[in-house]
Write a protein that holds these residues in place. Sequence first.
Motif, PDB file in Angstrom:
ATOM      1  N   GLU A 215       2.169  20.852   2.790  1.00  0.00           N
ATOM      2  CA  GLU A 215       3.136  19.748   2.865  1.00  0.00           C
ATOM      3  C   GLU A 215       2.398  18.434   3.107  1.00  0.00           C
ATOM      4  O   GLU A 215       2.236  17.979   4.242  1.00  0.00           O
ATOM      5  CB  GLU A 215       4.157  20.023   3.965  1.00  0.00           C
ATOM      6  N   PHE A 217       2.141  14.417   1.352  1.00  0.00           N
ATOM      7  CA  PHE A 217       2.784  13.496   0.427  1.00  0.00           C
ATOM      8  C   PHE A 217       1.932  12.238   0.262  1.00  0.00           C
ATOM      9  O   PHE A 217       1.175  11.865   1.176  1.00  0.00           O
ATOM     10  CB  PHE A 217       4.177  13.109   0.936  1.00  0.00           C
ATOM     11  N   LYS A 219       2.303   8.268  -0.161  1.00  0.00           N
ATOM     12  CA  LYS A 219       3.277   7.199   0.030  1.00  0.00           C
ATOM     13  C   LYS A 219       2.541   5.858   0.148  1.00  0.00           C
ATOM     14  O   LYS A 219       1.332   5.816   0.391  1.00  0.00           O
ATOM     15  CB  LYS A 219       4.077   7.442   1.311  1.00  0.00           C
TER      16      LYS A 219
END
Length: 224
Positions: A215, A217, A219
Amino acid sequence: MEKLWLCFLVFISLTSAFSETDMRKKAFVFPRESADSFVTLIAHQEKPLTAFTVCLHAYTDLTRDYSLFSYATMETDNEILIFKENGGYSISVGGSDITFSPPVSSSSPAPLHLCVTWESASGIIELWLDGKPMVRKSLKKGYSLGTEASIILGQEQDSFGGSFDESQSLVGDIGNVNMWDFVLSPDQINAVYAGENFSPNVLAWQALKYEASGEVFIKPQLWP
């Protein structure tokens, strides 16, 4: 040992398949504690290192220990380790470590810019936080760092490419990870803090080869 060597061969074969990504103005986000979320970085490196500079931005509100940068070889899991612990920063080179204890800040969590430099000739190691140097120390004079490395963000490696502990994982953002095979001067470090990059030649954030697992990400960065 045979299993570890096989993992190493698989790791080497995969690195050539990764394409370069321009990560400027972006950050990797690790939103929760885990033992299986991490980013593997692929370095441009062909010979043993006798000096290095690593710079990065990090943003977290963790109060426990956590890893910021983990560089392991087949021989040494903490070949380079930048690790935040209670009361300071533990920096490892060649399996030996030293602790820097900056003044305690009572302010709210904020993005942090960090640089670590080390040279074999003198053993001098430096830690810079937000453009401010800590007192210089010495570690592993005469040592050379191995080349075939597993470089991990978000976890500490207790073996080559693995053996993660979720209680040492990063929860937060990390970005602008650059690495040079020489020691940046104080003026250069302050320029990097101000946004320049001086053509990093081991890891370059604007041409990054990486693989994200678990997990994680990407950004927009939360710092200027």
